[in-house]
Design an enzyme around this catalytic site. Structure first.
Site, PDB file in Angstrom:
ATOM      1  CG  ASP A  17      -2.099   0.900   1.080  1.00 56.13           C
ATOM      2  OD1 ASP A  17      -2.276   1.495  -0.007  1.00 56.13           O
ATOM      3  OD2 ASP A  17      -2.864   1.042   2.052  1.00 56.13           O
ATOM      4  CG  ASN A  19       2.230   1.470  -5.056  1.00 58.66           C
ATOM      5  OD1 ASN A  19       3.177   1.359  -4.290  1.00 58.66           O
ATOM      6  ND2 ASN A  19       1.705   0.443  -5.702  1.00 58.66           N
ATOM      7  CD1 TRP A  22       7.405   6.475  -2.642  1.00 55.17           C
ATOM      8  CD2 TRP A  22       6.990   6.843  -4.818  1.00 55.17           C
ATOM      9  NE1 TRP A  22       8.614   6.498  -3.308  1.00 55.17           N
ATOM     10  CE2 TRP A  22       8.383   6.722  -4.641  1.00 55.17           C
ATOM     11  CE3 TRP A  22       6.493   7.063  -6.099  1.00 55.17           C
ATOM     12  CZ2 TRP A  22       9.284   6.811  -5.705  1.00 55.17           C
ATOM     13  CZ3 TRP A  22       7.380   7.163  -7.158  1.00 55.17           C
ATOM     14  CH2 TRP A  22       8.765   7.042  -6.957  1.00 55.17           C
ATOM     15  CG  ASN A  65      -7.438  -2.936  -6.304  1.00 52.87           C
ATOM     16  OD1 ASN A  65      -6.464  -3.638  -6.040  1.00 52.87           O
ATOM     17  ND2 ASN A  65      -7.852  -1.990  -5.468  1.00 52.87           N
ATOM     18  NE  ARG A  68      -7.408   1.273  -6.267  1.00 54.06           N
ATOM     19  CZ  ARG A  68      -6.344   1.572  -5.543  1.00 54.06           C
ATOM     20  NH1 ARG A  68      -5.276   2.087  -6.113  1.00 54.06           N
ATOM     21  NH2 ARG A  68      -6.316   1.372  -4.238  1.00 54.06           N
ATOM     22  NE  ARG A 187      -8.486   0.221   4.603  1.00 52.26           N
ATOM     23  CZ  ARG A 187      -7.899   1.408   4.657  1.00 52.26           C
ATOM     24  NH1 ARG A 187      -8.089   2.188   5.704  1.00 52.26           N
ATOM     25  NH2 ARG A 187      -7.129   1.827   3.676  1.00 52.26           N
TER      26      ARG A 187
END
Ligand code: FPP
Length: 238
Positions: A17, A19, A22, A65, A68, A187
């Site tokens: 987790d 990215n 960052w 995902n 997204r 989580r």
């Protein structure tokens, strides 16, 4: 540090987790963070092998995902495809076996075939087994296992923990003793739901692209000093 209570874990599982954060910190698009995160895989796999970890699982794309933005989903698929193109031979030379958990169907025929070829290419390696959870969800995996047992004609009173474990995507792989989620989020996010009931967890604040071999070593070292009780009282309480 003395007082070692556990050998090093056979299996470490990682939720990669951070990215997006960052990338944001650097004024870059989110996909640049995922790219940096992908580039990080090789050094963490190498460190895991050096430490003596035999199985390492990376949570790369969850069944949720798909929600997204389309460009991010496509970008993650492309990163998986490029990773296989660029890294399979190097991993093969390092004695790594590649496995996939989750549903390959759904990634498209070309990517599915590419992943299968990488699995086939590395199938006899045993120095380390690298599992990619891609299009994976823990609840989905449990449903899939239950449906398979029913389809095989297993009767309700014949269902056991062992049969369920053998019906998971991770059949034959020991449960992870240690699960790491980077970036400080607390989580479990539908990751290895069946397999992690008594795993030890670590939540380092480091964002995934910055997580390295030293960070892995430190968390493994910490794990070896934890008291695992599995619902019992443990030695220090007796
Ligand atoms: C979570 O960070 C990360 C992901 C959802 C994807 C992780 C995938 C990779 C590192 C690449 C996958 C590729 C291969 C080769 C398997 P986030 O985007 O939720 O970060 P944020 O919480 O900071 O926004």
């Amino acid at each position: 540090m003395s007082d070692v209570k556990n050998p090093i874990p056979q299996h470490v599982a990682i939720i990669m987790d951070g990215n997006g954060r960052w990338a944001k910190q650097r004024g870059l698009p989110r996909l640049a963070g995922h790219k940096a995160g992908t580039e990080n895989l090789r050094r963490v796999i190498r460190a895991a092998k050096d430490i003596g970890i035999k199985y390492i699982t990376f949570y790369a794309f969850s069944t949720e995902n798909w929600n997204r933005p389309e460009a991010e989903v496509k970008g993650l698929m492309l990163l998986l495809s490029e990773f296989i193109d660029n890294e399979t031979e190097a991993l093969h030379k390092e004695g790594a076996r590649l496995l996939h958990i989750g549903h390959l169907a759904g990634l498209g025929a070309a990517l599915e075939a590419k992943v299968k070829r990488a699995i086939e290419r590395t199938k006899n390696n045993r120095d380390i087994t690298v599992l990619f959870a891609f299009n994976y969800g823990g609840r989905d995996e449990i449903l899939h296992a239950v449906k398979n047992l029913i389809a095989e004609g297993v009767k309700p009173d014949e269902v056991t923990v062992e049969k369920m474990s053998a019906a998971m995507f991770t059949a034959g792989v020991p449960d992870p003793e240690l699960v790491i989620r980077t970036s400080g989020e607390l989580r479990t996010s539908n990751f290895l739901t069946w397999q992690t009931v008594y795993s030890e967890w670590a939540f380092p604040a480091t964002l995934w692209p910055d997580f390295d071999g030293e960070a892995l070593r430190a968390l493994v070292e910490d794990y070896t000093h934890r008291e695992r009780r599995f619902g019992g009282l443990g030695k220090s309480s007796c």
